[in-house]
Design an enzyme around this catalytic site. Structure first.
Site, mmCIF file in Angstrom:
data_model
loop_
_atom_site.group_PDB
_atom_site.id
_atom_site.type_symbol
_atom_site.label_atom_id
_atom_site.label_comp_id
_atom_site.label_asym_id
_atom_site.label_seq_id
_atom_site.Cartn_x
_atom_site.Cartn_y
_atom_site.Cartn_z
ATOM 1 N N ASP A 21 0.845 -1.217 0.000
ATOM 2 C CA ASP A 21 0.000 0.000 0.000
ATOM 3 C C ASP A 21 0.868 1.251 0.000
ATOM 4 O OD1 ASP A 21 -2.312 -1.398 0.004
ATOM 5 O OD2 ASP A 21 -2.898 -0.963 2.068
ATOM 6 N N ASP A 32 -2.511 -1.800 -9.446
ATOM 7 C CA ASP A 32 -1.191 -1.164 -9.614
ATOM 8 C C ASP A 32 -1.130 -0.453 -10.962
ATOM 9 O OD1 ASP A 32 -1.222 -3.365 -11.231
ATOM 10 O OD2 ASP A 32 0.787 -4.093 -10.699
HETATM 11 N N1 LIG Z 1 -0.975 -3.742 -1.377
HETATM 12 C C1 LIG Z 1 -1.928 -3.656 -2.308
HETATM 13 N N2 LIG Z 1 -1.970 -4.570 -3.300
HETATM 14 C C2 LIG Z 1 -2.932 -4.443 -4.241
HETATM 15 C C3 LIG Z 1 -3.891 -3.445 -4.193
HETATM 16 N N3 LIG Z 1 -4.719 -3.596 -5.228
HETATM 17 C C4 LIG Z 1 -4.279 -4.654 -5.930
HETATM 18 N N4 LIG Z 1 -3.189 -5.180 -5.326
HETATM 19 C C5 LIG Z 1 -2.393 -6.325 -5.765
HETATM 20 O O1 LIG Z 1 -1.648 -5.925 -6.906
HETATM 21 C C6 LIG Z 1 -1.393 -7.074 -7.698
HETATM 22 C C7 LIG Z 1 -1.658 -6.692 -9.136
HETATM 23 O O2 LIG Z 1 -1.636 -7.811 -9.938
HETATM 24 P P1 LIG Z 1 -0.636 -7.930 -11.159
HETATM 25 O O3 LIG Z 1 -0.650 -6.654 -11.948
HETATM 26 O O4 LIG Z 1 -0.978 -9.193 -11.895
HETATM 27 O O5 LIG Z 1 0.743 -8.114 -10.428
HETATM 28 P P2 LIG Z 1 2.185 -7.870 -10.999
HETATM 29 O O6 LIG Z 1 3.088 -8.668 -10.137
HETATM 30 O O7 LIG Z 1 2.450 -6.403 -11.050
HETATM 31 O O8 LIG Z 1 2.120 -8.467 -12.451
HETATM 32 P P3 LIG Z 1 2.793 -7.837 -13.747
HETATM 33 O O9 LIG Z 1 2.112 -6.505 -13.938
HETATM 34 O O10 LIG Z 1 2.471 -8.804 -14.857
HETATM 35 O O11 LIG Z 1 4.230 -7.705 -13.492
HETATM 36 C C8 LIG Z 1 -2.292 -8.196 -7.163
HETATM 37 O O12 LIG Z 1 -1.505 -9.114 -6.476
HETATM 38 C C9 LIG Z 1 -3.238 -7.486 -6.186
HETATM 39 O O13 LIG Z 1 -3.560 -8.292 -5.090
HETATM 40 C C10 LIG Z 1 -3.843 -2.516 -3.114
HETATM 41 O O14 LIG Z 1 -4.648 -1.591 -2.996
HETATM 42 N N5 LIG Z 1 -2.839 -2.665 -2.207
#
Ligand SMILES: Nc1nc2c(ncn2[C@@H]2O[C@H](COP(=O)(O)OP(=O)(O)OP(=O)(O)O)[C@@H](O)[C@H]2O)c(=O)[nH]1
Length: 293
Positions: A189, A215
């Site tokens: 976060d 993200d």
């Molecule tokens: N800490 C946190 N994590 C989040 C939030 N929203 C989404 N996520 C996490 O962000 C991640 C996003 O997924 P991905 O985009 O597939 O993850 P990544 O490892 O960046 O994958 P690539 O973009 O392919 O590199 C997931 O694991 C979600 O659980 C949030 O508000 N806070």
């Protein structure tokens, strides 16, 4: 909520003052009869108002007391009775008490009305505050305080109307999942908040920044000048170098120009930018590149 009287304030004040004066100014004959009738009519008008039960009780008491005074006054005119001490002395007393009670009711009614208006104003202010809060939540991302996806689509409409041009940058954090896995969700976060702050501080004046997914961020740059866009991307990479290295993450950016022509279909411009972003990501990751082919 209390009910409020519908009587016009000024008219009621004038009539009440008139009744009060006439009750205490000695009068006789027709004038006395007229003022008595007027007072009774006023009390009856007040009784028909929507004051609530408590006030109605007091008005009934005023009416009853005043009516006894009027009856005593009428009996005072009967020769056989006018010598009786009770009738001789009671008419004025009852009438005066009745008028007093009526004036008290009237003051209470004004007070009731003012309280109600104050309450209503407080309620209106409260509902305005709630409305602002709701609209803030509807268009703002709670974590980063950036505007959200809904706000982006609203912005697209405004841009299309104003015939603006610029560049849409779709930014995705690579390997963000691993940050959560390695450092915990809370640190994840915090990192999202840091990225949001970095985007805000590096983007040129007039840019709009949004968090549109976990993200994923969008920056609307106010110019479609290629060089300015490349400079911004360079600046962003430089500013986030430490952060990217410490958390073993990267930023993949997809750039698409926007103008009134392609903003009429916001979903497709976002899909286009997402595809461009994915191309950047895949160029760093052979596994994704294979998948794309
Ligand atoms: N800490 C946190 N994590 C989040 C939030 N929203 C989404 N996520 C996490 O962000 C991640 C996003 O997924 P991905 O985009 O597939 O993850 P990544 O490892 O960046 O994958 P690539 O973009 O392919 O590199 C997931 O694991 C979600 O659980 C949030 O508000 N806070």
């Amino acid at each position: 909520m209390n009910k409020v009287s519908q009587l016009p304030t000024r008219l009621t004040v004038v009539v009440c003052i008139g009744v009060l004066i006439s009750a205490f100014v000695p009068s006789s004959g027709m004038l006395e009869v007229m003022t008595s009738i007027m007072t009774l009519v006023l009390i009856i008008i007040l009784l028909r108002e929507d004051f609530g039960r408590e006030m109605k009780g007091w008005l009934m008491l005023a009416l009853g007391t005043y009516a006894i005074g009027v009856i005593a006054d009428l009996l005072d005119e009967v020769p056989e009775l006018n010598d009786h001490w009770l009738i001789e002395n009671s008419d004025d007393v009852f009438m005066h008490i009745g008028v007093f009670l009526m004036c008290l009711c009237f003051i209470k009614m004004l007070q009731q009305r003012q309280n109600l208006i104050a309450n209503l104003n407080a309620q209106i202010k409260k509902s305005h505050r709630l409305e602002e809060e709701l609209s803030k939540h509807a268009f703002q991302d709670d974590l980063t305080q950036l505007e959200n996806r809904r706000a982006l689509f609203r912005r697209f409409d405004a841009i299309a109307i104003q015939l603006q041009r610029g560049v849409l940058a779709y930014i995705d954090i690579d390997n963000f999942k691993k940050v959560n896995d390695r450092f915990g969700h809370k640190r994840g976060d915090e990192l999202l908040i840091e990225v949001a702050a970095m985007l805000s501080s590096t983007s040129p004046e007039g840019s709009n920044i949004y968090r549109i997914g976990g993200d994923e961020f969008v920056v609307l740059l106010p110019t479609d000048n290629n060089e300015a866009t490349h400079q911004w991307v360079e600046h962003l990479y430089q500013s986030t170098k430490m952060m990217r290295q410490s958390f073993d993450i990267d930023l993949s950016i997809g750039i698409v120009p926007y103008h009134a022509g392609n903003l009429s279909d916001p979903d497709s411009i976002l899909a286009h930018a997402d595809k461009e972003m994915y191309k950047t990501k895949s160029s760093k990751n052979p596994a994704i590149a294979q998948h794309l082919v």
